[in-house]
Design a protein around this motif. Sequence first.
Motif, PDB file in Angstrom:
ATOM      1  N   SER A 116       0.850  -1.196   0.000  1.00 50.99           N
ATOM      2  CA  SER A 116       0.000   0.000   0.000  1.00 50.99           C
ATOM      3  C   SER A 116       0.880   1.239   0.000  1.00 50.99           C
ATOM      4  CB  SER A 116      -0.903   0.018   1.242  1.00 50.99           C
ATOM      5  OG  SER A 116      -0.124   0.202   2.405  1.00 50.99           O
ATOM      6  N   GLY A 117       0.250   2.356  -0.269  1.00 52.94           N
ATOM      7  CA  GLY A 117       0.966   3.624  -0.214  1.00 52.94           C
ATOM      8  C   GLY A 117       1.440   3.924   1.199  1.00 52.94           C
ATOM      9  N   THR A 118       0.595   3.626   2.162  1.00 52.71           N
ATOM     10  CA  THR A 118       0.962   3.820   3.570  1.00 52.71           C
ATOM     11  C   THR A 118       2.259   3.093   3.902  1.00 52.71           C
ATOM     12  OG1 THR A 118      -1.323   4.106   4.326  1.00 52.71           O
ATOM     13  CG2 THR A 118       0.249   3.285   5.947  1.00 52.71           C
ATOM     14  N   TYR A 144      -1.315  14.414   2.733  1.00 51.38           N
ATOM     15  CA  TYR A 144      -1.587  13.109   3.347  1.00 51.38           C
ATOM     16  C   TYR A 144      -0.566  12.117   2.820  1.00 51.38           C
ATOM     17  CZ  TYR A 144      -4.040   8.733   4.468  1.00 51.38           C
ATOM     18  OH  TYR A 144      -4.375   7.490   4.939  1.00 51.38           O
ATOM     19  N   HIS A 145      -0.027  11.343   3.761  1.00 53.52           N
ATOM     20  CA  HIS A 145       0.984  10.357   3.357  1.00 53.52           C
ATOM     21  C   HIS A 145       0.645   8.982   3.900  1.00 53.52           C
ATOM     22  CE1 HIS A 145       3.405  13.671   1.875  1.00 53.52           C
ATOM     23  NE2 HIS A 145       3.294  14.278   3.041  1.00 53.52           N
ATOM     24  N   GLU A 206       3.922  15.859  -1.090  1.00 49.64           N
ATOM     25  CA  GLU A 206       3.221  15.516  -2.321  1.00 49.64           C
ATOM     26  C   GLU A 206       3.598  16.626  -3.300  1.00 49.64           C
ATOM     27  OE1 GLU A 206      -1.110  14.280  -2.088  1.00 49.64           O
ATOM     28  OE2 GLU A 206      -0.865  15.137  -0.113  1.00 49.64           O
ATOM     29  N   ASP A 239       6.254  11.996  -2.275  1.00 48.32           N
ATOM     30  CA  ASP A 239       5.167  11.032  -2.189  1.00 48.32           C
ATOM     31  C   ASP A 239       4.349  11.162  -3.462  1.00 48.32           C
ATOM     32  OD1 ASP A 239       2.922   9.550  -1.752  1.00 48.32           O
ATOM     33  OD2 ASP A 239       2.521  10.323   0.263  1.00 48.32           O
ATOM     34  N   VAL A 241       2.349   8.854  -4.694  1.00 51.62           N
ATOM     35  CA  VAL A 241       1.358   7.775  -4.701  1.00 51.62           C
ATOM     36  C   VAL A 241       0.192   8.129  -5.629  1.00 51.62           C
ATOM     37  CG1 VAL A 241      -0.309   6.508  -3.278  1.00 51.62           C
ATOM     38  CG2 VAL A 241       2.029   6.805  -2.466  1.00 51.62           C
ATOM     39  N   LYS A 267      -1.154   3.182  -5.756  1.00 49.91           N
ATOM     40  CA  LYS A 267      -2.326   3.369  -6.609  1.00 49.91           C
ATOM     41  C   LYS A 267      -2.125   2.862  -8.053  1.00 49.91           C
ATOM     42  CE  LYS A 267      -4.480   6.547  -3.479  1.00 49.91           C
ATOM     43  NZ  LYS A 267      -3.909   7.581  -2.628  1.00 49.91           N
TER      44      LYS A 267
HETATM   45  C1  LIG Z   1      -3.464   7.309  -1.087  1.00 45.95           C
HETATM   46  C2  LIG Z   1      -2.233   7.949  -0.642  1.00 45.95           C
HETATM   47  C3  LIG Z   1      -1.364   7.350   0.279  1.00 45.95           C
HETATM   48  C4  LIG Z   1      -1.721   6.088   0.990  1.00 45.95           C
HETATM   49  O1  LIG Z   1      -1.849   5.008   0.137  1.00 45.95           O
HETATM   50  P1  LIG Z   1      -2.731   3.748   0.622  1.00 45.95           P
HETATM   51  O2  LIG Z   1      -2.554   2.752  -0.470  1.00 45.95           O
HETATM   52  O3  LIG Z   1      -4.121   4.252   0.775  1.00 45.95           O
HETATM   53  O4  LIG Z   1      -2.154   3.303   1.916  1.00 45.95           O
HETATM   54  C5  LIG Z   1      -0.157   7.956   0.547  1.00 45.95           C
HETATM   55  N1  LIG Z   1       0.179   9.103  -0.036  1.00 45.95           N
HETATM   56  C6  LIG Z   1      -0.622   9.724  -0.925  1.00 45.95           C
HETATM   57  C7  LIG Z   1      -0.168  10.980  -1.569  1.00 45.95           C
HETATM   58  C8  LIG Z   1      -1.859   9.174  -1.235  1.00 45.95           C
HETATM   59  O5  LIG Z   1      -2.666   9.819  -2.074  1.00 45.95           O
END
Ligand SMILES: *Cc1c(COP(=O)(O)O)cnc(C)c1O
Length: 429
Positions: A116-118, A144-145, A206, A239, A241, A267
């Motif tokens: 996951s991104g997290t 958000y990260h 971001e 980040d 993601v 993602k």
């Molecule tokens: C969605 C997102 C995350 C987290 O990713 P998950 O797969 O939901 O854990 C981290 N950083 C950014 C910029 C995101 O948009």
Amino acid sequence: MIKEKSSILYSRAKKVMPGGVNSPVRAFNSVGGEPIFIKSAKGSKIIDVDGNQYIDYVGSWGPLIFGHAHPRIVEAVTRQSEMGTSYGASTELEIELAEKVVDAVPSIEVVRMVNSGTEAVMSALRLARGFTGRDKIVKFEGCYHGHGDSLLVKAGSGLASLGTPECPGIVSCLAEKTLNLPFNDAGAVSNLFQKEGADIAALIVEPIAGNMGVIPPKPGFLETLREETKKAGALLIFDEVITGFRVSVGGAQKLFGVTPDITCLGKIIGGGLPVGAYGGCKEVMDHISPVGSVYQAGTLSGNPLAMAAGNVMLDLLSESNVYDLLEEKSKRLCSGLEKNTKDLGVATQFTRVGSMFSNFFTDQVVKNFESVKTCDTEFFKRYFNGLLDENIYIAPSQFEAGFMSAIHSDNEIDQTIEASFKALKAAQS
Ligand SMILES: *Cc1c(COP(=O)(O)O)cnc(C)c1O
């Protein structure tokens, strides 16, 4: 519109899951009403359990550049699942995807896949701390990260302040190591680095903010981050993601020509399956186990289904001039939406980078979280529900991005613009 079956499912869900959901924003808390439950999706449309069809601008929060259930992704996942869904051992698929990522993203020489991104961000922070031997992390308010402990810390406005935990359960000694600054404020970054640069392990950003709605970086902002981190011997983490493979094949770093030390992805590179990744130059990445001593592992990391989907996704992105198409479609939608708000006299700020966009219901110029907070969220609530009634599905929050896919038809876009006129009008009264 009948939502009876969704309503029944929501009651059932609330009994066995907190708030009835597995991720908070799905609960529709900020827009009122009950969430819809999805039965299936195809192309640009999602269909709920009551049979209502919606044109979808959420796209699973970003991954679905080619819409839902793209035949080639379905085929790849189906084929792989027949050969096994997880081995807990290495496959060629992982190398293929890693090679494509390394090829595309300027900062990445070596990459590690996670789920996951997290997880990507948490691991990147640990790596940065392990590499530099320092503890402090700098982030920006409204970015958000993922939900890793170090990053769920409320940002103070104005000058950087020592973080206090915004979320119960996060130990204060960790929260204190997270410093928050206003997005797009290069001066605040330089001031902070002048004072605390020697203690900072990494600055994470971001490069195009996408989790307070879309806020592009001001010219020179990312360059300042690059200079200040470099001077201080801290690592710069992008980040990406959301932005990775969405705003260009090489992400925002390619678009703006600023190369970070570590990049987090997620993602899109999973083609709609659970995935994340973090990468950088070999010197830094070699601090991860089994080469180095910064430990990070995963039972399902590099999962064959996710790798199969991700490989097709990146192939599709490199085969066509999809980014021109996305630009064209997104521009068509956003200029239509903007005309509506002008015609109806609704104060709105439009932001867009390629196929990620926002309309903020405020008369203030949006450049950071402070300005975004001036939005009329009650107006948004009425607008959202108006759109839903017109079979248009956008993210159920004023502070989320909209996403265009390459297969939204011009017809569907025009339909959306018409629906938005009605929804705006209804929201005004
Ligand atoms: C969605 C997102 C995350 C987290 O990713 P998950 O797969 O939901 O854990 C981290 N950083 C950014 C910029 C995101 O948009």
